[in-house]
Design an enzyme around this catalytic site. Structure first.
Site, PDB file in Angstrom:
ATOM      1  N   PRO A   2     -10.852  27.531  19.801  1.00 33.63           N
ATOM      2  CA  PRO A   2     -11.279  27.253  18.425  1.00 33.63           C
ATOM      3  C   PRO A   2     -12.191  26.028  18.381  1.00 33.63           C
ATOM      4  O   PRO A   2     -11.948  25.060  19.088  1.00 33.63           O
ATOM      5  CB  PRO A   2      -9.986  26.963  17.678  1.00 33.63           C
ATOM      6  CG  PRO A   2      -8.890  27.389  18.557  1.00 33.63           C
ATOM      7  CD  PRO A   2      -9.408  27.442  19.961  1.00 33.63           C
ATOM      8  N   GLU A   3     -13.221  26.119  17.581  1.00 40.34           N
ATOM      9  CA  GLU A   3     -14.115  24.978  17.397  1.00 40.34           C
ATOM     10  C   GLU A   3     -13.840  24.365  16.026  1.00 40.34           C
ATOM     11  O   GLU A   3     -12.924  24.769  15.333  1.00 40.34           O
ATOM     12  CB  GLU A   3     -15.572  25.452  17.523  1.00 40.34           C
ATOM     13  CG  GLU A   3     -15.860  26.042  18.893  1.00 40.34           C
ATOM     14  CD  GLU A   3     -17.313  26.465  19.070  1.00 40.34           C
ATOM     15  OE1 GLU A   3     -18.172  25.895  18.391  1.00 40.34           O
ATOM     16  OE2 GLU A   3     -17.569  27.359  19.886  1.00 40.34           O
TER      17      GLU A   3
END
Ligand SMILES: [Zn+2]
Length: 270
Positions: A2-3
């Site tokens: 996840p960013e």
């Protein structure tokens, strides 16, 4: 992994369920989390205050019974999920590594590949490195230019440096460079002022839109309600090798930089 937009999405969704809740108890099912009984006793009886994103991590700010501030920093890494549930049992869910029992509901930390981490800190100072968050007021075109300095690293690879820009990652680095019209192989320190300005605007625009869509779903990412994000449909270049550029129609190309895939349009990015 996840960013920033995915982590921001999780923080926003969990906030209304967690804010103000008392942590009655906390069970660690996975010894790899390396949290001791002492850690656990500190968290028990704490009340959760702010729930927010710090770089790519979820931060729970809490107050202990002695009114001391305590910070729980949760890094989801590859497959970690934080799931709130009104009931203590989540049928069919495996790989639960930790469970928080709240005065209303339960918070589960589920993580198939077990790379996620939970850290306990007693001062806010420990949290911050020198990295700038793309949504902080300190992130300006001038600051971005200063951060580049005379770097000889390619701009795409530079954008992934977590010690410079907190929360950027592989997907949104490619996307931001496309929006800014900058070729990913350019050297970071060679960007002209107007290009730095364009990139600064593109980074914020791309991240803001991705947050609005609840992030991009890839592999195992789910938001705080266990749902997938919608941004994948809006991606301009990422994972679109061979498909037509949405601006000029020529095929998107893929190249590998520092062992990571980069996607770009050679015709639109200079
Ligand atoms: Zn193009």
């Amino acid at each position: 992994m996840p960013e920033l937009p995915e982590v921001e999405t999780v923080a926003r969704q969990l906030r209304p369920y967690l804010k103000g809740r008392l942590i009655r108890s906390w069970r660690i099912m996975d010894p790899r989390l390396a949290l001791t009984a002492k850690h656990r006793s500190k968290v028990k009886g704490c009340r959760i205050g702010r729930v927010r994103r710090e770089g790519k991590q979820i931060l729970l700010e809490m107050n202990s019974l002695q009114k001391k501030s305590i910070f729980l920093l949760i890094h989801l890494r590859m497959t970690g999920r934080l799931i709130y549930s009104a009931t203590p049992l989540m049928p069919g869910t495996k790989h639960i590594r930790a469970i928080f029992e709240l005065d209303r509901g339960w918070l589960f930390f589920q993580d198939t590949r077990r790379f996620g981490t939970i850290k306990l800190m007693e001062s806010e100072k420990e949290l911050r490195g020198s990295a700038v968050d793309p949504f902080s007021r300190h992130f300006t075109p001038l600051r971005l230019k200063q951060l580049f300095g005379n770097t000889t690293t390619s701009i795409k690879t530079w954008l992934l440096r977590q010690d410079k820009l907190a929360g950027m990652g592989n997907i949104y680095a490619s996307e931001s460079l496309f929006v800014a019209g900058i070729n990913p192989t350019r050297v970071g320190g060679s960007l002209r002022d107007h290009e730095v300005s364009r990139l600064h605007g593109a980074i914020q625009q791309v991240l803001r839109r991705a947050i609005k869509e609840g992030g991009t779903t890839f592999s195992d990412f789910r938001d705080g309600n266990g749902r997938a994000g919608n941004y994948a449909r809006k991606l301009q270049v990422y994972d679109r090798a061979g498909e037509p550029c949405r601006k000029c129609g020529r095929p998107i190309e893929r190249l590998v930089q520092a062992q990571r895939s980069t996607f770009y349009c050679p015709n639109c990015q200079h």
